[in-house]
Design a protein around this motif. Structure first.
Motif, PDB file in Angstrom:
ATOM      1  N   LYS A 180       5.792  47.086 -29.060  1.00  0.00           N
ATOM      2  CA  LYS A 180       6.682  47.849 -28.195  1.00  0.00           C
ATOM      3  C   LYS A 180       7.899  47.037 -27.738  1.00  0.00           C
ATOM      4  O   LYS A 180       8.978  47.592 -27.517  1.00  0.00           O
ATOM      5  CB  LYS A 180       5.924  48.388 -26.990  1.00  0.00           C
ATOM      6  N   GLU A 181       7.742  45.701 -27.628  1.00  0.00           N
ATOM      7  CA  GLU A 181       8.882  44.884 -27.234  1.00  0.00           C
ATOM      8  C   GLU A 181       9.924  44.832 -28.341  1.00  0.00           C
ATOM      9  O   GLU A 181      11.130  44.901 -28.087  1.00  0.00           O
ATOM     10  CB  GLU A 181       8.407  43.470 -26.882  1.00  0.00           C
ATOM     11  N   THR A 182       9.458  44.730 -29.582  1.00  0.00           N
ATOM     12  CA  THR A 182      10.388  44.714 -30.709  1.00  0.00           C
ATOM     13  C   THR A 182      11.105  46.055 -30.837  1.00  0.00           C
ATOM     14  O   THR A 182      12.317  46.104 -31.095  1.00  0.00           O
ATOM     15  CB  THR A 182       9.644  44.402 -32.008  1.00  0.00           C
ATOM     16  N   LEU A 183      10.362  47.137 -30.655  1.00  0.00           N
ATOM     17  CA  LEU A 183      10.981  48.458 -30.730  1.00  0.00           C
ATOM     18  C   LEU A 183      11.979  48.662 -29.597  1.00  0.00           C
ATOM     19  O   LEU A 183      12.991  49.339 -29.776  1.00  0.00           O
ATOM     20  CB  LEU A 183       9.902  49.544 -30.693  1.00  0.00           C
ATOM     21  N   ARG A 184      11.713  48.079 -28.438  1.00  0.00           N
ATOM     22  CA  ARG A 184      12.693  48.195 -27.350  1.00  0.00           C
ATOM     23  C   ARG A 184      13.971  47.449 -27.706  1.00  0.00           C
ATOM     24  O   ARG A 184      15.076  47.902 -27.384  1.00  0.00           O
ATOM     25  CB  ARG A 184      12.112  47.649 -26.047  1.00  0.00           C
ATOM     26  N   ASP A 185      13.840  46.308 -28.349  1.00  0.00           N
ATOM     27  CA  ASP A 185      15.038  45.573 -28.770  1.00  0.00           C
ATOM     28  C   ASP A 185      15.874  46.389 -29.749  1.00  0.00           C
ATOM     29  O   ASP A 185      17.108  46.293 -29.758  1.00  0.00           O
ATOM     30  CB  ASP A 185      14.651  44.233 -29.407  1.00  0.00           C
ATOM     31  N   GLU A 216      20.689  44.735 -24.481  1.00  0.00           N
ATOM     32  CA  GLU A 216      20.488  46.101 -24.947  1.00  0.00           C
ATOM     33  C   GLU A 216      21.211  46.286 -26.280  1.00  0.00           C
ATOM     34  O   GLU A 216      22.157  45.553 -26.587  1.00  0.00           O
ATOM     35  CB  GLU A 216      21.018  47.107 -23.918  1.00  0.00           C
ATOM     36  N   PRO A 217      20.778  47.244 -27.112  1.00  0.00           N
ATOM     37  CA  PRO A 217      21.454  47.453 -28.410  1.00  0.00           C
ATOM     38  C   PRO A 217      22.942  47.762 -28.239  1.00  0.00           C
ATOM     39  O   PRO A 217      23.344  48.432 -27.277  1.00  0.00           O
ATOM     40  CB  PRO A 217      20.697  48.651 -29.001  1.00  0.00           C
ATOM     41  N   LEU A 257      16.557  57.613 -34.082  1.00  0.00           N
ATOM     42  CA  LEU A 257      15.228  57.332 -33.540  1.00  0.00           C
ATOM     43  C   LEU A 257      14.135  57.773 -34.514  1.00  0.00           C
ATOM     44  O   LEU A 257      13.113  57.099 -34.677  1.00  0.00           O
ATOM     45  CB  LEU A 257      15.054  58.023 -32.187  1.00  0.00           C
ATOM     46  N   SER A 258      14.347  58.925 -35.150  1.00  0.00           N
ATOM     47  CA  SER A 258      13.372  59.404 -36.128  1.00  0.00           C
ATOM     48  C   SER A 258      13.268  58.450 -37.301  1.00  0.00           C
ATOM     49  O   SER A 258      12.160  58.141 -37.778  1.00  0.00           O
ATOM     50  CB  SER A 258      13.771  60.803 -36.608  1.00  0.00           C
TER      51      SER A 258
END
Length: 409
Positions: A396-401, A366-367, A376-377
């Motif tokens: 979406k996987e990259t953004l979750r990372d 997790e980050p 987030l914006s």
């Protein structure tokens, strides 16, 4: 293969155990700081003053390391960890490694042959390390100690077998289906000079902590003078009982008797200038600054409130060194957790897989810093622009990372 043997490893653990216990004492705030005996009254020399800075230095990194899963998990390692209480297992292994520089995961099959994973602290296990794979060539662990802290159940690990020594029931030998001993080190910041890593509680941290604790102790003693200033009187008869030097220094009344048969009139009374706590406060702040620089923390983290950052970006900027420590720890611990999962998969399938077969499997974390609404914006705007320039560059996987937020679909 020629092994060094269990006696060698017992001696090795005995040498290292004291250093590890010292760091655990600093982490749990039970360490005793030596007193110089200069400014402390004899009755107060056993008084203990402690600070939680070492615990803060460890927890500030440990709490930010949240293991998510293994990607490209072709050997179903995630399922093994999910069956072994991962919320406790990962946190316990990470915390022990940050304190002692190294912790260990002990793998043992249950009655059905499924691997069970258990964390052993660095003061109860050791081994001979393979510098290429960071796995052990042979290992030793104390699984249980008696009431007098002596080993009662011991384990000796080799690539061929695991031998359990019990003082009451004797030795038991279990075959090892994996190509390495079933004791895996989880190491923090290893290098060629120190293959078992370095502790987050360094010698500099312990030295600064000791100095800061003595400062707290001296400030407690000085607070007595600050709260109740010492008074003096001169011109008393010589028959008045004279206090010893420490009673005179600590007493609320300091007396000086007449010399000879002189008659100087009535006794004179006065009061010494009240002491200031400012030197102690400044010295403690100096040690806090040194400790913050050593560990990547800020003065706010150590209890000295400064200007509050106004945004998540400002917080991340002030903790940039801490973020680098956390990212480095993620890389170190990823290898250890993958090694443990690899050997557990060998035990589960009763087959000696090759370590290179897992080259596609990678650890996901997790980050380190969870983004706020403003962050987030900004990430969303950047993702849109990147995908416009290079279609489907961010999925979406990259953004979750990046964000730590999982998609529901």
């Amino acid at each position: 293969m020629a092994y060094k043997g269990i006696d060698y490893l017992r001696k090795k653990l005995l040498i290292k155990r004291g250093r590890v216990k010292t760091r655990y004492m600093y982490y749990s705030m039970k360490h005793r700081v030596p007193d110089f005996g200069i400014s402390t009254p004899p009755k107060l020399r056993n008084m203990m003053s402690t600070l939680g800075w070492c615990g803060k230095a460890v927890d500030s990194v440990a709490d930010r390391l949240v293991f998510r899963e293994f990607a490209n998990d072709y050997f179903e390692i995630n399922s093994i960890y999910q069956s072994n209480n991962p919320d406790v297992l990962f946190d316990s292994a990470i915390l022990g490694a940050l304190i002692a520089s190294c912790s260990f995961i002990y793998i043992v099959p249950d009655a059905d042959g499924y691997p069970r994973l258990q964390v052993i602290n660095g003061d109860d296990a050791t081994g001979v390390l393979d510098p290429v794979t960071n796995m052990l060539l042979e290992g030793y662990a104390v699984l249980k100690r008696d009431d007098y802290n002596n080993p009662e159940v011991e384990a000796y690990f080799t690539a061929e077998s695991t031998i359990i020594y019990n003082k009451r029931s004797g030795a038991e030998i279990y075959d090892n289906p994996a190509p390495y001993p079933l004791l895996v080190p989880i190491i923090y910041r290893p290098d060629a000079n120190r293959p078992f890593g370095r502790s987050r509680i360094s010698r500099a941290c312990m030295s600064i902590m000791a100095s800061a604790s003595r400062t707290i102790k001296r400030s407690e003693i000085s607070a007595e003078f600050f709260s109740f200033p010492q008074k003096w009187v001169t011109g008393l008869d010589r028959d008045v009982e004279i206090l010893d030097k420490w009673q005179a220094a600590m007493s609320a009344m300091f007396t000086l008797s007449k010399s000879g048969n002189r008659n100087d009139g009535e006794p004179k009374f006065g009061q010494f200038t009240q002491q200031s706590m400012q030197p102690h406060t400044e010295q403690l702040k100096m040690f806090a600054s040194l400790f913050a620089g050593e560990t990547g923390l800020t003065m706010d983290d150590l209890g000295f409130v400064m200007d509050n950052p106004s945004s998540q970006e400002a917080i991340k900027a002030s903790h940039e060194t801490l973020r680098l420590y956390a990212k480095k720890a993620q890389r170190n611990f990823s290898a250890g957790f993958l090694n443990a999962g690899y050997l557990a998969a060998c035990v589960r399938d009763n087959y000696a897989f090759k370590r290179r077969q897992l080259y596609l499997t990678t650890a996901k974390w997790e980050p380190v810093f969870e983004p706020d609404a403003a962050m987030l914006s900004s990430i969303g705007d950047g993702a849109i622009k990147l995908n416009q320039a290079v279609p489907e560059y961010l999925d979406k996987e990259t953004l979750r990372d990046i964000t730590g937020i999982a998609s529901n679909n």
